[in-house]
Design an enzyme around this catalytic site. Structure first.
Site, PDB file in Angstrom:
ATOM      1  N   ARG A   1       0.827  -1.199   0.000  1.00  0.00           N
ATOM      2  CA  ARG A   1       0.000   0.000   0.000  1.00  0.00           C
ATOM      3  C   ARG A   1       0.872   1.265   0.000  1.00  0.00           C
ATOM      4  O   ARG A   1       1.995   1.269   0.487  1.00  0.00           O
ATOM      5  CB  ARG A   1      -0.919   0.031   1.219  1.00  0.00           C
ATOM      6  CG  ARG A   1      -2.014  -1.017   1.212  1.00  0.00           C
ATOM      7  CD  ARG A   1      -2.909  -0.876   2.423  1.00  0.00           C
ATOM      8  NE  ARG A   1      -2.181  -1.050   3.673  1.00  0.00           N
ATOM      9  CZ  ARG A   1      -1.803  -0.071   4.479  1.00  0.00           C
ATOM     10  NH1 ARG A   1      -2.082   1.194   4.175  1.00  0.00           N
ATOM     11  NH2 ARG A   1      -1.134  -0.326   5.588  1.00  0.00           N
TER      12      ARG A   1
ATOM     13  N   LYS B   1      -8.288  -2.567   1.074  1.00  0.00           N
ATOM     14  CA  LYS B   1      -8.255  -1.609   2.169  1.00  0.00           C
ATOM     15  C   LYS B   1      -9.062  -0.347   1.874  1.00  0.00           C
ATOM     16  O   LYS B   1      -9.529   0.323   2.807  1.00  0.00           O
ATOM     17  CB  LYS B   1      -6.805  -1.250   2.510  1.00  0.00           C
ATOM     18  CG  LYS B   1      -6.048  -2.413   3.139  1.00  0.00           C
ATOM     19  CD  LYS B   1      -6.804  -3.012   4.348  1.00  0.00           C
ATOM     20  CE  LYS B   1      -6.015  -4.110   5.031  1.00  0.00           C
ATOM     21  NZ  LYS B   1      -6.785  -4.769   6.122  1.00  0.00           N
TER      22      LYS B   1
ATOM     23  N   HIS C   1     -10.538  -4.410  12.716  1.00  0.00           N
ATOM     24  CA  HIS C   1      -9.425  -5.045  12.010  1.00  0.00           C
ATOM     25  C   HIS C   1      -8.956  -6.208  12.872  1.00  0.00           C
ATOM     26  O   HIS C   1      -8.073  -6.063  13.719  1.00  0.00           O
ATOM     27  CB  HIS C   1      -8.307  -4.020  11.804  1.00  0.00           C
ATOM     28  CG  HIS C   1      -7.196  -4.508  10.931  1.00  0.00           C
ATOM     29  ND1 HIS C   1      -5.924  -4.008  10.996  1.00  0.00           N
ATOM     30  CD2 HIS C   1      -7.172  -5.456   9.944  1.00  0.00           C
ATOM     31  CE1 HIS C   1      -5.169  -4.621  10.111  1.00  0.00           C
ATOM     32  NE2 HIS C   1      -5.891  -5.501   9.465  1.00  0.00           N
TER      33      HIS C   1
ATOM     34  N   SER D   1       0.719  -6.317  12.372  1.00  0.00           N
ATOM     35  CA  SER D   1       1.480  -7.289  11.599  1.00  0.00           C
ATOM     36  C   SER D   1       2.593  -7.899  12.441  1.00  0.00           C
ATOM     37  O   SER D   1       3.321  -7.202  13.146  1.00  0.00           O
ATOM     38  CB  SER D   1       2.087  -6.600  10.372  1.00  0.00           C
ATOM     39  OG  SER D   1       2.841  -7.511   9.610  1.00  0.00           O
TER      40      SER D   1
ATOM     41  N   LYS E   1      -1.881 -12.729  14.616  1.00  0.00           N
ATOM     42  CA  LYS E   1      -3.334 -12.647  14.450  1.00  0.00           C
ATOM     43  C   LYS E   1      -3.884 -13.814  13.625  1.00  0.00           C
ATOM     44  O   LYS E   1      -4.881 -14.436  14.006  1.00  0.00           O
ATOM     45  CB  LYS E   1      -3.687 -11.312  13.786  1.00  0.00           C
ATOM     46  CG  LYS E   1      -5.169 -11.063  13.538  1.00  0.00           C
ATOM     47  CD  LYS E   1      -5.429  -9.587  13.295  1.00  0.00           C
ATOM     48  CE  LYS E   1      -4.703  -9.035  12.113  1.00  0.00           C
ATOM     49  NZ  LYS E   1      -5.360  -9.361  10.822  1.00  0.00           N
ATOM     50  N   THR E   2      -3.235 -14.093  12.509  1.00  0.00           N
ATOM     51  CA  THR E   2      -3.693 -15.195  11.651  1.00  0.00           C
ATOM     52  C   THR E   2      -3.350 -16.547  12.277  1.00  0.00           C
ATOM     53  O   THR E   2      -4.184 -17.459  12.320  1.00  0.00           O
ATOM     54  CB  THR E   2      -3.057 -15.088  10.257  1.00  0.00           C
ATOM     55  OG1 THR E   2      -3.459 -13.856   9.648  1.00  0.00           O
ATOM     56  CG2 THR E   2      -3.492 -16.247   9.372  1.00  0.00           C
TER      57      THR E   2
ATOM     58  N   ASP F   1      -9.503 -11.160   8.902  1.00  0.00           N
ATOM     59  CA  ASP F   1      -8.991  -9.789   8.861  1.00  0.00           C
ATOM     60  C   ASP F   1      -9.981  -8.673   9.199  1.00  0.00           C
ATOM     61  O   ASP F   1      -9.618  -7.737   9.897  1.00  0.00           O
ATOM     62  CB  ASP F   1      -8.415  -9.516   7.472  1.00  0.00           C
ATOM     63  CG  ASP F   1      -7.449  -8.347   7.464  1.00  0.00           C
ATOM     64  OD1 ASP F   1      -6.639  -8.228   8.395  1.00  0.00           O
ATOM     65  OD2 ASP F   1      -7.501  -7.549   6.529  1.00  0.00           O
TER      66      ASP F   1
ATOM     67  N   ARG G   1       1.904 -12.250  -1.052  1.00  0.00           N
ATOM     68  CA  ARG G   1       0.515 -12.455  -0.624  1.00  0.00           C
ATOM     69  C   ARG G   1      -0.179 -13.512  -1.474  1.00  0.00           C
ATOM     70  O   ARG G   1       0.215 -13.798  -2.601  1.00  0.00           O
ATOM     71  CB  ARG G   1      -0.275 -11.150  -0.762  1.00  0.00           C
ATOM     72  CG  ARG G   1       0.173 -10.027   0.143  1.00  0.00           C
ATOM     73  CD  ARG G   1      -0.526 -10.099   1.479  1.00  0.00           C
ATOM     74  NE  ARG G   1      -0.205  -8.978   2.345  1.00  0.00           N
ATOM     75  CZ  ARG G   1      -0.839  -8.718   3.477  1.00  0.00           C
ATOM     76  NH1 ARG G   1      -1.844  -9.487   3.858  1.00  0.00           N
ATOM     77  NH2 ARG G   1      -0.476  -7.710   4.232  1.00  0.00           N
TER      78      ARG G   1
END
Length: 534
Positions: free
Chosen positions: A47, A189, A209, A227, A231-232, A246, A311
């Site tokens: 981004r 996003k 988020h 990040s 989280k994942t 997410d 990704r």
């Protein structure tokens, strides 16, 4: 579409197989050895937050929190960009169009239409957004329009942008313009930013988020974290169903996924540590900016020569334990994840609702050497509500809603430190993933309810004195340091950083504090001070 693009061939609502075939025919991608489509997004592999703009108009003037993430652009520039983008697309040989919707809960469906210059970008939309199931009603006439043209470059002087790439959101015209960049995360996003404006402001829904999963008994858990905090990884549990990885909303009836797919990082991916993501890289998945092992069709997950931000996107249905539709009850447990490289915070702790709101709006983690150019020692990072770049409203709006939802639901809130213990980065050691998983499991299974807790003398959170499968000697962080005076200095310095960061919200939460009145409290755990049970 004929009124907008009268001279170009329009491919409408193509299947994944058709979009993949057209990408291959246009030499814009290749298949790997498992059948996934691998593409390059060009110059931009991440981004560009400085190039995201919101149109300043009568609607947004007083509602948007104008800051370094929410850059204003004039409505006249939006008109000029939209006109020139459509003229550019109308001169292509073909474009790809898709109708879809956002938000798994039918009460909050938001219909969208994507116009893409490339078939692979349209495929990304097919993976990430929701489409009607067989037998369901077709998507209604779209409320929002996304125009995506990586080949169109803005002229900053005439278009009012910073440089050739841009993302422009107009809430008045319900349109997103993305040009000059092929990075598909800009699409995802930008949509998240739209929902972060509409849902809290107009529907009273907390947009979040976070990842989410559900246990066999229907109990929901949320995982917030920046990040690198897990989280994942920690939301992936073989005994629980994945709701989403997410972006979610929390309404009066429970939570729901915004998306229909996952967009996962795959740097250093392995079948051992991330089996769900590894298995999802198959026909229908879209992989970005990776290299192959020499002479093979195998992705080299360890290579970061193109970017560290490699990704993959894939439909949620690619996860065996996914819950579809991805809707669940209000959470019973919420985990705030942090990678504390200072080695100060407890591995696991329980927060009051007031503390949870404070740490939620703080959004803390610590970057370590090598994660960012110029970072040579741990650096505290604060991202409001764990998603500052995507919040068009004041962070206080989301934090207040978060506290309101907590109080209404009675959810338990836990902080999990996935960073360092036995000292800071460079001295101590990284907390093992097995311990982090054990702490999450213990909280979810109620095994931390009837245990003794100790109050952290600086940060105030409650530290359990027993957790299954975790050594007792590492639960209280100061006990892992050889030098107690050094620990106290480090703890007070980190608390000072939290306090400095919170000053920006003092007008919104006048007189609010979660720290003890003095940071000079003695850490006399041996005398039994500050002990309690839940």
């Amino acid at each position: 579409m004929t009124e907008l693009l009268p001279h170009v061939k329009v491919h409408y609502q193509l299947s994944a197989a058709e979009l993949i075939e057209q990408t291959l025919l246009r030499n814009e991608g290749v298949l790997n050895d498992t059948g996934a489509l691998v593409i390059s997004t060009g110059k931009f592999t991440g981004r560009s937050p400085l190039d995201k703009f919101i149109v300043r108009d009568a609607q947004t003037e007083t509602t948007v929190d104008w800051n370094k993430f929410n850059n204003a652009i004039e409505e006249s520039s939006f008109y000029k960009l939209r006109e020139d983008m459509l003229a550019y697309l109308d001169k292509r040989e073909e474009v790809w169009v898709r109708n879809a919707y956002l938000c798994a809960d039918p009460s909050f469906h938001l219909s969208i239409r994507m116009i893409n210059e490339n078939p692979w970008a349209n495929h990304f939309g097919a993976n990430m957004f929701l489409t009607p199931e067989p037998g369901e009603q077709e998507c209604p006439e779209p409320e929002w329009m996304i125009i995506h043209a990586p080949g169109f470059q803005a002229e900053p002087v005439s278009h009012g942008t910073r440089q050739e790439n841009f993302t422009v959101i107009s809430f008045m015209h319900k349109t997103i313009l993305i040009g000059g960049t092929g990075y598909t995360g800009e699409i995802k996003k930008a949509v998240f930013t739209v929902l972060n404006y509409i849902l809290p402001l107009q529907r009273g829904v907390l947009s979040m988020h976070c990842s989410a999963n559900e246990g066999a008994a229907g109990d929901t858990a949320l995982f917030f974290g920046l990040s690198g905090t897990g989280k994942t990884t920690l939301s992936s549990d073989p005994g629980r169903r994945l709701i989403g990885d997410d972006e979610h909303g929390w309404g009066n009836e429970g939570i729901f996924n915004f998306e229909g797919g996952c967009y996962a990082k795959i740097a250093n991916l392995s079948a051992q540590h991330e089996p769900d993501i590894f298995r999802a890289i198959r026909f229908g998945a879209l992989v970005e900016n990776t290299e192959f092992k020499s002479g093979t069709g195998q992705i080299d997950f360890g290579s970061t020569s193109i970017t560290e931000n490699t990704r993959v996107s894939y439909p949620l249905s690619f996860i065996d334990r996914a819950k579809i539709p991805s809707i669940s009850a209000s959470p019973e447990n919420i985990f705030l994840l942090t990678c504390d490289a200072y080695g100060v915070l407890p591995l696991v702790s329980r927060l009051t609702h007031a503390q949870a709101m404070f740490y939620f709006i703080s959004g803390y983690t610590a970057k370590i050497a090598g994660t960012e150019q110029g970072v040579k020692e741990p650096r505290a990072t604060f991202s409001s509500c764990f998603g500052a770049p995507f919040l068009p409203l004041s962070p206080a709006v989301y934090a207040s809603l978060f506290l309101e939802k907590l109080q209404a639901s009675g959810a338990r809130v836990w902080m999990i430190n996935t960073g360092w213990t036995c000292g800071p980065y460079g001295v101590g050691k990284r907390i093992g993933i097995a311990y982090s998983r054990a702490m999450v499991a213990a909280a979810l299974e109620g095994k931390l309810e009837d245990v003794e807790y100790l109050v952290h003398p600086v940060f105030g959170m409650l530290i359990p004195q027993y957790c299954p499968m975790v050594p007792r000697e590492i639960l209280n962080p100061w006990e892992t340091w050889k030098n107690q005076a050094a620990y106290q200095r480090a703890a007070k310095e980190l608390a000072r950083k939290f306090s400095e960061n919170f000053k920006q919200f003092e007008n919104d939460f006048n007189g609010f504090s979660v720290f003890p009145p003095s940071l000079d409290l003695a850490m006399d755990h041996k005398a039994g001070h500050n002990k309690s049970k839940i």
